[in-house]
Design a protein around this motif. Sequence first.
Motif, PDB file in Angstrom:
ATOM      1  N   THR A 104       1.805  -7.664   3.743  1.00  0.00           N
ATOM      2  CA  THR A 104       1.011  -7.974   2.555  1.00  0.00           C
ATOM      3  C   THR A 104      -0.030  -6.890   2.288  1.00  0.00           C
ATOM      4  O   THR A 104      -0.241  -6.478   1.136  1.00  0.00           O
ATOM      5  CB  THR A 104       0.317  -9.337   2.735  1.00  0.00           C
ATOM      6  OG1 THR A 104       1.293 -10.342   3.005  1.00  0.00           O
ATOM      7  CG2 THR A 104      -0.457  -9.712   1.487  1.00  0.00           C
ATOM      8  N   ALA A 105      -0.689  -6.422   3.342  1.00  0.00           N
ATOM      9  CA  ALA A 105      -1.701  -5.379   3.181  1.00  0.00           C
ATOM     10  C   ALA A 105      -1.082  -4.078   2.678  1.00  0.00           C
ATOM     11  O   ALA A 105      -1.673  -3.380   1.840  1.00  0.00           O
ATOM     12  CB  ALA A 105      -2.414  -5.141   4.507  1.00  0.00           C
ATOM     13  N   ASN A 151     -10.155  -7.567   8.871  1.00  0.00           N
ATOM     14  CA  ASN A 151      -9.168  -6.947   7.980  1.00  0.00           C
ATOM     15  C   ASN A 151      -8.650  -5.617   8.512  1.00  0.00           C
ATOM     16  O   ASN A 151      -7.870  -4.950   7.820  1.00  0.00           O
ATOM     17  CB  ASN A 151      -9.776  -6.741   6.593  1.00  0.00           C
ATOM     18  CG  ASN A 151     -10.027  -8.059   5.879  1.00  0.00           C
ATOM     19  OD1 ASN A 151      -9.282  -9.025   6.056  1.00  0.00           O
ATOM     20  ND2 ASN A 151     -11.088  -8.111   5.088  1.00  0.00           N
ATOM     21  N   ASP A 154       1.613  -3.773   0.795  1.00  0.00           N
ATOM     22  CA  ASP A 154       1.909  -3.960  -0.630  1.00  0.00           C
ATOM     23  C   ASP A 154       0.645  -3.827  -1.477  1.00  0.00           C
ATOM     24  O   ASP A 154       0.663  -3.197  -2.548  1.00  0.00           O
ATOM     25  CB  ASP A 154       2.544  -5.335  -0.851  1.00  0.00           C
ATOM     26  CG  ASP A 154       3.944  -5.420  -0.262  1.00  0.00           C
ATOM     27  OD1 ASP A 154       4.570  -4.351  -0.073  1.00  0.00           O
ATOM     28  OD2 ASP A 154       4.405  -6.538   0.027  1.00  0.00           O
ATOM     29  N   SER A 155      -0.453  -4.387  -0.994  1.00  0.00           N
ATOM     30  CA  SER A 155      -1.717  -4.288  -1.740  1.00  0.00           C
ATOM     31  C   SER A 155      -2.190  -2.839  -1.828  1.00  0.00           C
ATOM     32  O   SER A 155      -2.668  -2.389  -2.878  1.00  0.00           O
ATOM     33  CB  SER A 155      -2.787  -5.150  -1.068  1.00  0.00           C
ATOM     34  OG  SER A 155      -2.394  -6.502  -1.014  1.00  0.00           O
ATOM     35  N   THR A 207      -6.006   6.252   0.938  1.00  0.00           N
ATOM     36  CA  THR A 207      -5.083   5.107   0.832  1.00  0.00           C
ATOM     37  C   THR A 207      -3.771   5.412   1.538  1.00  0.00           C
ATOM     38  O   THR A 207      -3.209   4.540   2.229  1.00  0.00           O
ATOM     39  CB  THR A 207      -4.822   4.786  -0.647  1.00  0.00           C
ATOM     40  OG1 THR A 207      -6.064   4.555  -1.316  1.00  0.00           O
ATOM     41  CG2 THR A 207      -3.953   3.547  -0.779  1.00  0.00           C
ATOM     42  N   ASN A 246      -0.086  -0.977  -4.394  1.00  0.00           N
ATOM     43  CA  ASN A 246      -0.511  -1.316  -5.761  1.00  0.00           C
ATOM     44  C   ASN A 246      -1.817  -0.618  -6.106  1.00  0.00           C
ATOM     45  O   ASN A 246      -2.000  -0.144  -7.245  1.00  0.00           O
ATOM     46  CB  ASN A 246      -0.673  -2.831  -5.886  1.00  0.00           C
ATOM     47  CG  ASN A 246       0.662  -3.558  -5.775  1.00  0.00           C
ATOM     48  OD1 ASN A 246       1.713  -3.002  -6.096  1.00  0.00           O
ATOM     49  ND2 ASN A 246       0.624  -4.796  -5.321  1.00  0.00           N
ATOM     50  N   TYR A 247      -2.735  -0.548  -5.152  1.00  0.00           N
ATOM     51  CA  TYR A 247      -4.000   0.144  -5.384  1.00  0.00           C
ATOM     52  C   TYR A 247      -3.754   1.629  -5.648  1.00  0.00           C
ATOM     53  O   TYR A 247      -4.398   2.232  -6.534  1.00  0.00           O
ATOM     54  CB  TYR A 247      -4.918  -0.044  -4.182  1.00  0.00           C
ATOM     55  CG  TYR A 247      -6.219   0.706  -4.268  1.00  0.00           C
ATOM     56  CD1 TYR A 247      -7.251   0.254  -5.083  1.00  0.00           C
ATOM     57  CD2 TYR A 247      -6.427   1.878  -3.533  1.00  0.00           C
ATOM     58  CE1 TYR A 247      -8.452   0.944  -5.169  1.00  0.00           C
ATOM     59  CE2 TYR A 247      -7.622   2.572  -3.613  1.00  0.00           C
ATOM     60  CZ  TYR A 247      -8.628   2.100  -4.429  1.00  0.00           C
ATOM     61  OH  TYR A 247      -9.811   2.791  -4.510  1.00  0.00           O
TER      62      TYR A 247
END
Length: 474
Positions: free
Chosen positions: A270-271, A258, A273-274, A353, A277-278
Amino acid sequence: MNKIDKYIIKSFLGPFFISFIIALIIFLMIFLWKYIEDLVGKGLEWWVILKLLFYASANMVPLSLPIAVLLACIMTYGNLGERFELAAFKSAGISMFRFMRSTVVIGLLIAISAFLFSNYILPSAYLKFVVTLVDITKQKPALNIKPNEFYNEIENYSIIIGGKSDDNVTIQEVTIYEELDKSNDNVLIAESGKMQTTSDNQNLVFTLYHGKQYEELNSQVKNKKSREHVRMNFDQWEKTLDLSGFQMTHTSEELYSNHYKMLNVQQLTTAIDSLHNYEIRQKSTLEPTLRSHYYLSRGGSNQLPDTLKSESGNSFLNLIPAENKYAVIKGSLQTVRSLSGYSNQIVLRMHLTEDKIRDHWIEWHRKFTLSLACFLFVFVGAPLGSIIRKGGFGLPVLFSIFIFIFFYILNISGEKMAEQNFVTPFVGMWLSIFVIAPISYFLTIKAKNDAPVIDGEQYRNKLVHLKNFIFRKK
């Protein structure tokens, strides 16, 4: 495809493959110089080293392709100019863009191939490279006990021998220190012996002859200065030591799968976007938590209840009974400390993040910039080769090295600035492209017009016109 295109393609492919292999070897030498300490002295099998170099070379491909394209273009068009073939093409009415057509198509194909390689093959190759390197790094140095030197690589043991025969088995004057626990040691001393590993290389067996064993015993009385010990003489003693730590382990690829360098463009998107959101969820949890502690609402308004208001305008603390003030203040301080720790933790998570998002964007842009550099270097190398009109590995190599070092410094500088958040990942990763693109356009126009790169007379005339214009204004 006519004869000119075939001729130029044939002239280009040879220098390109040679330059690519040379660049790959140079980058591999740099890699070996960096990790030589992790490889030497561990008794690695040849196939393990070969596998590591193979995966490492795959990671060098994105950097080797641009310099190979640049050098091949300069050499190809330098040879054509040196043999006056470019002059013959132009005298026959063939424009520069016409005989560059085949090279541009090849550069475009190399750029597309470089992107596909970086997007689909490189993540897997880098994952296997990291896992293999971690396994090698964790492995202990190979078993090599030298005479008159303490050997401490085996956990809880220190070994020293006085001599070793040529068969690497027979040893003399053997001393083995074994640390059983913090207060109990064991010492073996022998005049001679044999040192052999088992067939599966999991254990080291010492067969010792004519020696003594000394073992300290745990004292039953605390702070006792004298210690009891046991001494035993032996004619033959077999001591087995565990060598499992010397074996190469196999780290699971899932531990690193990952990581952002192991992902392709779709997975990176995709990562990202995740992670966004986090980050939004972290922000949304902070405000309600703080609001519930710092506001007392009644009927939707942030006001104190009437029972807590003081007619004399005294503070809220004066309304608390004297016997309860200490408990109230202590509880308030604990709440404030708890909220401070919680908010600091949320802020730290948000910063981490944001760093992860930045790293993912940097890797996302990298897959495009290095691929596009292969295409741009066609418009740098081909015009520059036609201008300098020198072929071979002399002057073209010198020009290529200087240009590529300039490009590489820009690329690394932009990446570091993006990592440190001085600029956005887009600006940092595309900085080298933004600088090289105008240079490629400038060189292409100069080569098309058969003009020198630095025309002193032209620049002198412009300075004279500028001087006259300034003095005329005065």
